[in-house]
Design a protein around this motif. Structure first.
Motif, PDB file in Angstrom:
ATOM      1  N   HIS A  80       0.808  -1.229   0.000  1.00 30.05           N
ATOM      2  CA  HIS A  80       0.000   0.000   0.000  1.00 30.05           C
ATOM      3  C   HIS A  80       0.838   1.275   0.000  1.00 30.05           C
ATOM      4  CE1 HIS A  80       0.769  -0.689   4.318  1.00 30.05           C
ATOM      5  NE2 HIS A  80       0.662   0.604   4.452  1.00 30.05           N
ATOM      6  N   GLN A  81       1.955   1.281   0.736  1.00 32.44           N
ATOM      7  CA  GLN A  81       2.724   2.526   0.847  1.00 32.44           C
ATOM      8  C   GLN A  81       3.447   2.876  -0.450  1.00 32.44           C
ATOM      9  OE1 GLN A  81       3.517  -0.373   2.178  1.00 32.44           O
ATOM     10  NE2 GLN A  81       5.704  -0.638   2.515  1.00 32.44           N
ATOM     11  N   PHE A  82       3.518   1.917  -1.379  1.00 32.20           N
ATOM     12  CA  PHE A  82       4.178   2.188  -2.659  1.00 32.20           C
ATOM     13  C   PHE A  82       3.202   2.652  -3.741  1.00 32.20           C
ATOM     14  CE2 PHE A  82       8.077   0.828  -0.995  1.00 32.20           C
ATOM     15  CZ  PHE A  82       9.071   1.068  -1.919  1.00 32.20           C
ATOM     16  N   VAL A  83       1.893   2.510  -3.493  1.00 30.51           N
ATOM     17  CA  VAL A  83       0.922   2.938  -4.507  1.00 30.51           C
ATOM     18  C   VAL A  83       1.058   4.429  -4.806  1.00 30.51           C
ATOM     19  CG1 VAL A  83      -1.539   3.186  -5.042  1.00 30.51           C
ATOM     20  CG2 VAL A  83      -0.687   1.042  -4.061  1.00 30.51           C
ATOM     21  N   PRO A  84       1.114   5.327  -3.787  1.00 31.31           N
ATOM     22  CA  PRO A  84       1.278   6.756  -4.108  1.00 31.31           C
ATOM     23  C   PRO A  84       2.579   7.062  -4.847  1.00 31.31           C
ATOM     24  CG  PRO A  84       0.578   6.470  -1.825  1.00 31.31           C
ATOM     25  CD  PRO A  84       0.950   5.109  -2.334  1.00 31.31           C
ATOM     26  N   ILE A  85       3.635   6.321  -4.542  1.00 35.44           N
ATOM     27  CA  ILE A  85       4.911   6.530  -5.231  1.00 35.44           C
ATOM     28  C   ILE A  85       4.774   6.186  -6.707  1.00 35.44           C
ATOM     29  CG2 ILE A  85       7.318   5.743  -5.389  1.00 35.44           C
ATOM     30  CD1 ILE A  85       7.179   5.234  -2.321  1.00 35.44           C
ATOM     31  N   TRP A 115      -4.020   5.644   0.791  1.00 35.45           N
ATOM     32  CA  TRP A 115      -3.013   5.572  -0.277  1.00 35.45           C
ATOM     33  C   TRP A 115      -3.643   5.654  -1.670  1.00 35.45           C
ATOM     34  CZ3 TRP A 115      -3.905   1.782   3.383  1.00 35.45           C
ATOM     35  CH2 TRP A 115      -4.590   0.634   2.960  1.00 35.45           C
ATOM     36  N   ASP A 116      -4.978   5.591  -1.752  1.00 36.39           N
ATOM     37  CA  ASP A 116      -5.683   5.721  -3.039  1.00 36.39           C
ATOM     38  C   ASP A 116      -7.078   6.273  -2.739  1.00 36.39           C
ATOM     39  OD1 ASP A 116      -6.522   5.546  -5.655  1.00 36.39           O
ATOM     40  OD2 ASP A 116      -6.642   3.358  -5.711  1.00 36.39           O
ATOM     41  N   ALA A 166      14.558  -3.040   2.621  1.00 32.38           N
ATOM     42  CA  ALA A 166      14.923  -1.975   3.552  1.00 32.38           C
ATOM     43  C   ALA A 166      13.719  -1.473   4.339  1.00 32.38           C
ATOM     44  CB  ALA A 166      15.561  -0.819   2.781  1.00 32.38           C
ATOM     45  N   GLY A 167      12.618  -1.241   3.655  1.00 37.34           N
ATOM     46  CA  GLY A 167      11.442  -0.652   4.300  1.00 37.34           C
ATOM     47  C   GLY A 167      10.948  -1.458   5.481  1.00 37.34           C
ATOM     48  N   LEU A 322       0.545  -1.113  13.319  1.00 35.05           N
ATOM     49  CA  LEU A 322       0.947   0.098  12.593  1.00 35.05           C
ATOM     50  C   LEU A 322       1.047  -0.208  11.103  1.00 35.05           C
ATOM     51  CD1 LEU A 322       3.075  -0.251  15.308  1.00 35.05           C
ATOM     52  CD2 LEU A 322       3.292   2.163  14.772  1.00 35.05           C
ATOM     53  N   PHE A 323       0.323   0.540  10.286  1.00 39.63           N
ATOM     54  CA  PHE A 323       0.432   0.391   8.837  1.00 39.63           C
ATOM     55  C   PHE A 323       1.636   1.180   8.332  1.00 39.63           C
ATOM     56  CE2 PHE A 323      -3.834  -1.129   9.291  1.00 39.63           C
ATOM     57  CZ  PHE A 323      -4.011  -2.001   8.233  1.00 39.63           C
ATOM     58  N   SER A 324       2.426   0.540   7.469  1.00 41.49           N
ATOM     59  CA  SER A 324       3.573   1.229   6.871  1.00 41.49           C
ATOM     60  C   SER A 324       3.110   2.516   6.193  1.00 41.49           C
ATOM     61  CB  SER A 324       4.241   0.319   5.830  1.00 41.49           C
ATOM     62  OG  SER A 324       4.641  -0.883   6.421  1.00 41.49           O
ATOM     63  N   LYS A 325       3.994   3.501   6.167  1.00 39.97           N
ATOM     64  CA  LYS A 325       3.653   4.798   5.585  1.00 39.97           C
ATOM     65  C   LYS A 325       4.407   5.028   4.283  1.00 39.97           C
ATOM     66  CE  LYS A 325       2.680   7.090  10.001  1.00 39.97           C
ATOM     67  NZ  LYS A 325       3.058   8.230  10.867  1.00 39.97           N
ATOM     68  N   THR A 326       3.891   5.950   3.489  1.00 41.34           N
ATOM     69  CA  THR A 326       4.616   6.412   2.303  1.00 41.34           C
ATOM     70  C   THR A 326       5.570   7.502   2.771  1.00 41.34           C
ATOM     71  OG1 THR A 326       2.681   5.973   0.927  1.00 41.34           O
ATOM     72  CG2 THR A 326       4.395   7.383  -0.014  1.00 41.34           C
ATOM     73  N   CYS A 327       6.861   7.209   2.696  1.00 42.60           N
ATOM     74  CA  CYS A 327       7.865   8.128   3.258  1.00 42.60           C
ATOM     75  C   CYS A 327       8.146   9.300   2.325  1.00 42.60           C
ATOM     76  CB  CYS A 327       9.169   7.374   3.517  1.00 42.60           C
ATOM     77  SG  CYS A 327       9.030   6.028   4.710  1.00 42.60           S
ATOM     78  N   SER A 328       8.574  10.419   2.916  1.00 44.83           N
ATOM     79  CA  SER A 328       9.013  11.577   2.136  1.00 44.83           C
ATOM     80  C   SER A 328      10.342  11.255   1.455  1.00 44.83           C
ATOM     81  CB  SER A 328       9.203  12.778   3.067  1.00 44.83           C
ATOM     82  OG  SER A 328      10.313  12.534   3.927  1.00 44.83           O
ATOM     83  N   GLU A 329      10.710  12.096   0.504  1.00 47.13           N
ATOM     84  CA  GLU A 329      11.987  11.881  -0.205  1.00 47.13           C
ATOM     85  C   GLU A 329      13.162  11.933   0.768  1.00 47.13           C
ATOM     86  OE1 GLU A 329      12.677  14.205  -3.696  1.00 47.13           O
ATOM     87  OE2 GLU A 329      10.677  13.805  -4.503  1.00 47.13           O
ATOM     88  N   GLY A 330      13.082  12.840   1.737  1.00 49.70           N
ATOM     89  CA  GLY A 330      14.159  12.949   2.720  1.00 49.70           C
ATOM     90  C   GLY A 330      14.284  11.691   3.562  1.00 49.70           C
ATOM     91  N   ALA A 331      13.137  11.131   3.980  1.00 48.61           N
ATOM     92  CA  ALA A 331      13.146   9.904   4.779  1.00 48.61           C
ATOM     93  C   ALA A 331      13.658   8.727   3.960  1.00 48.61           C
ATOM     94  CB  ALA A 331      11.738   9.618   5.299  1.00 48.61           C
TER      95      ALA A 331
END
Length: 344
Positions: A80-85, A115-116, A166-167, A322-331
């Motif tokens: 799910h956290q990769f869908v927005p990416i 995420w959608d 990694a995630g 805890l559901f994984s999050k879509t991280c910012s570019e910095g993260a």
């Protein structure tokens, strides 16, 4: 249902067009071992569409494949956290599944998720938790903390598998250290790196290949692994002394989603496959095979009895999820640095 299907019967030419489509191909890329042969045979028998499946073992690998243009994939299954990416990178086709009749079968809390939010790009396929599985024949001590994984006792040292994603590894380490997910604080990420580096001498393998992990647990090659709940159940069926742990720090949760990559050569076949997988009887075939939780309502009458009381699928009351999050570019940059440093 797609436009061609809706106008079926409007004329012989359309009927022939649909027939030609049904005799076509469907190229799927997914996590390894995600489809039972029985399910794919059923789809081919009903539609005449032959499904070819390629696999990957991390969301990062999928992202790289799609960025390179893929190899003509029609369906993919990102977490799910990769869908927005993937949407942001313009790697997905918008097919508005939320407007299709089958979408009503999706459980309420996963419809139009964060995420959608418009239900434009994805349909949940399977969901579950990520935690620790340990062989209680080797280790007899307490299993109430992620300390078991990150600071393992002597009998488990050198007998551990960690994911090579990694995630998931960084998220689990963050949960243990009580650090926010997707942290952009270099000091916090240094803590994560220190923890993982201290653990590394005790790790035998870094792998996310579910089949290999199960076999290695069953054969005694390893005695503990970061693992998914349903995969742990499948491993326990091979070796009853395996236990899936619900640590006091909490467990990560994930949802894997059906999407259509940009440039799909068989988009109508892809839509038929996604609609097929979202029918309760077929979603139950998936759950019976993978043992994870289903996001589709009405699967219960079709489920194997062994799933009804499996501890891997029933999260104890009070467990922090805890559901994984879509991280910012910095993260993401910080996480990449941690992982690169760890893998040296």
């Amino acid at each position: 249902m797609n436009a061609v299907m809706k106008t079926l019967g409007a004329g012989l030419a359309l009927g022939l067009s649909l027939s030609a489509q049904a005799d076509g191909q469907l190229n799927v890329v997914s996590w390894s071992g995600y489809f039972s042969p029985q399910l794919l045979e059923k789809f081919q028998k009903e539609t005449g569409i032959k499904v070819t499946v390629d696999s990957y073992d991390s969301n990062e690998t999928l992202l790289a494949k799609l960025k390179q243009g893929g190899t003509g994939y029609d369906v993919a299954i990102p977490s799910h956290q990769f869908v927005p990416i993937l949407v942001q990178e313009n790697l997905l086709e918008r097919f508005d599944p939320a407007q299709q009749p089958y979408y009503a079968s999706v459980v309420d809390n996963l419809r139009k998720p964060s995420w959608d939010p418009e239900g434009g790009y994805s349909v949940p396929f399977i969901w579950g938790t990520t935690s620790v599985v340990v062989d209680t024949a080797t280790y007899k001590g307490p299993t109430d903390s992620l300390a078991l994984l990150f600071q393992p006792p002597a009998e488990l040292q050198g007998r551990i598998n960690m994911f090579d994603s990694a995630g998931e590894v960084i998220d689990t380490a963050s949960v243990y250290l009580d650090i926010p997910l997707c942290s952009e604080d270099p000091k916090q990420m240094q803590q994560v790196l220190n923890l993982l580096k201290a653990q590394k001498p005790f790790v035998k393998t870094y792998s996310s290949k579910a089949g290999s992990i199960r076999e290695n647990l069953a054969s005694g090659e390893i005695d503990m692994s970061l693992f998914w709940g349903g995969s742990s159940m499948r491993a326990r069926e091979m070796k009853p002394s395996l236990r899936y742990v619900y640590p006091k720090e909490g467990v990560m949760a994930w949802v894997d989603n059906l999407v259509i990559p940009k440039g799909s050569r068989n988009p109508d076949n892809a839509k038929r496959f996604i609609a097929f997988l979202s029918q309760p009887e077929n979603a139950a075939l998936t759950q019976n095979f993978l043992k994870h939780q289903s996001p589709i309502k009405g699967v219960e009458p079709f489920l194997d009895a062994s799933l009804k009381d499996a501890p891997e699928l029933h999260i104890p009351t009070g467990t922090k999820v805890l559901f994984s999050k879509t991280c910012s570019e910095g993260a993401i940059r910080l996480a990449d640095r941690v992982w690169t440093n760890l893998m040296r």
